[in-house]
Design a protein around this motif. Structure first.
Motif, PDB file in Angstrom:
ATOM      1  N   VAL A  52       3.388  13.557  -1.589  1.00 47.88           N
ATOM      2  CA  VAL A  52       3.691  12.400  -0.752  1.00 47.88           C
ATOM      3  C   VAL A  52       5.080  11.909  -1.146  1.00 47.88           C
ATOM      4  N   ARG A  53       5.956  11.705  -0.162  1.00 47.32           N
ATOM      5  CA  ARG A  53       7.315  11.285  -0.501  1.00 47.32           C
ATOM      6  C   ARG A  53       7.915  10.453   0.623  1.00 47.32           C
ATOM      7  N   GLU A  54       9.027   9.787   0.298  1.00 47.95           N
ATOM      8  CA  GLU A  54       9.817   9.067   1.281  1.00 47.95           C
ATOM      9  C   GLU A  54      10.789  10.030   1.941  1.00 47.95           C
ATOM     10  N   ALA A  55      10.947   9.922   3.248  1.00 42.87           N
ATOM     11  CA  ALA A  55      11.843  10.799   4.002  1.00 42.87           C
ATOM     12  C   ALA A  55      13.296  10.452   3.719  1.00 42.87           C
ATOM     13  N   SER A  56      14.169  11.405   3.973  1.00 47.65           N
ATOM     14  CA  SER A  56      15.599  11.136   3.969  1.00 47.65           C
ATOM     15  C   SER A  56      15.955  10.398   5.262  1.00 47.65           C
TER      16      SER A  56
ATOM     17  N   ASP B 141      -5.189  -5.201  -9.821  1.00 43.71           N
ATOM     18  CA  ASP B 141      -3.846  -5.798  -9.806  1.00 43.71           C
ATOM     19  C   ASP B 141      -2.861  -4.834 -10.450  1.00 43.71           C
ATOM     20  N   PRO B 142      -2.659  -3.670  -9.816  1.00 44.13           N
ATOM     21  CA  PRO B 142      -1.835  -2.630 -10.418  1.00 44.13           C
ATOM     22  C   PRO B 142      -0.345  -2.975 -10.426  1.00 44.13           C
TER      23      PRO B 142
ATOM     24  N   LEU C 166      -7.793   9.267  -3.026  1.00 42.47           N
ATOM     25  CA  LEU C 166      -7.031   8.867  -4.214  1.00 42.47           C
ATOM     26  C   LEU C 166      -6.828   7.359  -4.239  1.00 42.47           C
ATOM     27  N   PHE C 167      -6.458   6.774  -3.092  1.00 42.64           N
ATOM     28  CA  PHE C 167      -6.184   5.333  -3.078  1.00 42.64           C
ATOM     29  C   PHE C 167      -7.434   4.534  -3.397  1.00 42.64           C
TER      30      PHE C 167
ATOM     31  N   THR D 261       0.844  -1.204   0.000  1.00 42.97           N
ATOM     32  CA  THR D 261       0.000   0.000   0.000  1.00 42.97           C
ATOM     33  C   THR D 261       0.875   1.248   0.000  1.00 42.97           C
ATOM     34  N   ARG D 262       1.917   1.263   0.801  1.00 44.06           N
ATOM     35  CA  ARG D 262       2.890   2.372   0.818  1.00 44.06           C
ATOM     36  C   ARG D 262       3.463   2.593  -0.571  1.00 44.06           C
ATOM     37  N   GLU D 263       3.895   1.521  -1.199  1.00 45.95           N
ATOM     38  CA  GLU D 263       4.501   1.593  -2.532  1.00 45.95           C
ATOM     39  C   GLU D 263       3.536   2.171  -3.555  1.00 45.95           C
ATOM     40  N   LEU D 264       2.303   1.677  -3.530  1.00 45.08           N
ATOM     41  CA  LEU D 264       1.314   2.159  -4.494  1.00 45.08           C
ATOM     42  C   LEU D 264       0.947   3.613  -4.246  1.00 45.08           C
ATOM     43  N   LEU D 265       0.818   4.001  -2.976  1.00 44.29           N
ATOM     44  CA  LEU D 265       0.469   5.384  -2.691  1.00 44.29           C
ATOM     45  C   LEU D 265       1.572   6.336  -3.158  1.00 44.29           C
ATOM     46  N   LEU D 266       2.831   5.973  -2.952  1.00 44.36           N
ATOM     47  CA  LEU D 266       3.929   6.808  -3.434  1.00 44.36           C
ATOM     48  C   LEU D 266       3.869   6.955  -4.952  1.00 44.36           C
ATOM     49  N   GLU D 267       3.592   5.877  -5.645  1.00 50.25           N
ATOM     50  CA  GLU D 267       3.512   5.917  -7.110  1.00 50.25           C
ATOM     51  C   GLU D 267       2.320   6.744  -7.572  1.00 50.25           C
ATOM     52  N   TRP D 268       1.153   6.470  -7.007  1.00 53.87           N
ATOM     53  CA  TRP D 268      -0.068   7.136  -7.462  1.00 53.87           C
ATOM     54  C   TRP D 268      -0.069   8.612  -7.091  1.00 53.87           C
ATOM     55  N   ALA D 269       0.457   8.930  -5.921  1.00 54.42           N
ATOM     56  CA  ALA D 269       0.514  10.335  -5.511  1.00 54.42           C
ATOM     57  C   ALA D 269       1.424  11.130  -6.443  1.00 54.42           C
ATOM     58  N   GLU D 270       2.552  10.553  -6.821  1.00 58.95           N
ATOM     59  CA  GLU D 270       3.448  11.250  -7.751  1.00 58.95           C
ATOM     60  C   GLU D 270       2.750  11.505  -9.086  1.00 58.95           C
TER      61      GLU D 270
END
Length: 287
Positions: A221-225, A286-287, A276-277, A206-215
Motif C-alpha cells: 500500500v503506498r501513496e501515488a506520485s 489511540d495509535p 489488517l485495519f 484512516t488513510r494515514e494509519l493504513l499507510l503506516e500499518w501496511a508498511e
C-alpha cells in the motif's frame, strides 16, 4: 439513541438552543471539525484527530484550540451517551462575528466549541458513483477539514439518489482525488495506491494509519506520485482491470462493490487491508 452535546462546560440535548444566529460557523462556515468512530466508549485515534483539528484551525486562521478543553468535552459526552454510541463529532467555530466574511479582531473573538456523541451505521463495503464536480487542489482551504461542506452535501445527495453511499471526485487537473467524506485507493498491478496530498485530498486519519500499518506488515500500500492516478482509472474499475477501496473514520477500510451502478469485485489486497485495519484497531484505540 439520541445525540448528546457538550459546550462550555455543560451538556445539552439535541433540541436545546445553543448556537447564536450570528455565530461565524453558521453564517459563513468559519469553522473546523473532526469525526471519530467510538468503540466501547472510547474515541478511536483521538490524539491524531485532535492534532488535525489544531492544524485545520490554524490553517483557517482561527486561534489555536485548547485541546485539554476539547478532551474534557469528549469525556463528558462519552460518559453521558452510554455504551452504544458509535460516533464522536468535535466542531470549533470562530464564534460570534459580523454577518460578512470578515472576522472580529483576534482579541475580541470567542470561539465556540461543541462536542457531540451519537449513533453511527458503518458498513463493510462501499457503493460509489462519479459526479461532475471537482476538488480545487489550489483552494485556500485545500487539505483542511472545515465546516464549509455544501459541495459535499450536493455530491453525496446525488450519490444517494443513484443508490450509492459515496461520491468520488477528480481535482481541477483531472487527477483522482477523494470522496466527499473518505479517501480513495486504487488496487492494480498487485498494490493499493492512494492519491497524494498534493491532489487536494484531505489527510485522512484512516488513510494515514493504513499507510503506516501496511508498511509495517509488508502489505503493498503506498501513496501515488503526483499525476500517477488519473480520474480515468475508474474506467478500469468498471471494466474489472482494477479495483477500488474507500477509507474513512466511520467506514474504516471499505472495499467498493459498486461503481456507477455496476457491480464490481472487491480486490484481494483491499480485503487484506480491511482485515489488517480491524486487527490493529483492536490492539490500540489511540495509535
Amino acid at each position: 439513541m439520541s445525540v448528546v452535546i457538550w459546550s462550555d462546560g455543560r451538556l445539552y440535548g439535541p433540541d436545546e438552543p445553543l448556537v447564536s444566529g450570528v455565530d461565524h460557523g453558521l453564517t459563513v462556515g468559519d469553522g473546523v471539525f473532526e469525526t471519530c468512530a467510538v468503540y466501547g466508549g472510547t474515541a478511536f485515534a483521538l490524539s491524531r484527530h485532535l492534532q488535525r483539528l489544531r492544524r485545520s484551525a490554524l490553517g483557517l486562521g482561527l486561534a489555536e484550540p485548547d485541546l485539554d478543553v476539547v478532551r474534557e468535552g469528549v469525556r463528558a459526552v462519552l460518559a453521558a451517551a452510554g455504551p452504544d454510541v458509535g460516533r464522536l463529532r468535535i466542531t470549533l467555530t470562530g464564534g460570534t462575528g459580523p454577518l460578512g466574511s470578515n472576522r472580529l479582531p483576534l482579541q475580541d473573538q470567542r470561539q465556540n466549541l461543541l462536542v457531540l456523541a451519537g449513533p453511527a451505521a458503518p458498513t463493510a463495503v462501499s457503493r460509489v458513483v462519479r459526479v461532475p464536480w471537482v476538488r480545487n487542489e489550489r483552494s485556500a482551504v485545500a487539505g483542511l477539514k472545515t465546516t464549509s461542506y455544501a459541495e459535499n452535501v450536493v455530491a453525496v445527495a446525488q450519490a444517494y439518489r443513484r443508490g450509492a453511499d459515496e461520491a468520488v471526485l477528480a481535482n481541477t487537473v483531472g487527477e483522482l482525488c477523494e470522496g466527499t467524506a473518505s479517501n480513495v485507493f486504487v488496487e492494480r498491478d498487485g498494490e493499493l495506491v492512494t492519491p497524494p496530498l498534493s491532489s487536494g485530498c484531505l489527510a485522512g486519519i484512516t488513510r494515514e494509519l493504513l499507510l503506516e500499518w501496511a508498511e509495517h506488515e509488508g502489505l503493498p500500500v503506498r501513496e501515488a506520485s503526483p499525476g500517477e492516478l488519473r480520474y480515468e482509472v475508474l474506467d478500469d474499475v468498471v471494466s474489472g482491470t482494477a479495483q477500488l477501496m474507500m477509507s474513512g473514520s466511520i467506514r474504516n477500510v471499505s472495499p467498493v462493490v459498486s461503481l456507477d451502478g455496476v457491480t464490481v469485485p472487491a480486490g484481494p489486497i483491499s480485503l487484506e487491508a480491511q482485515i489488517l485495519f480491524q486487527k490493529r484497531l483492536s490492539d490500540d484505540l489511540d495509535p
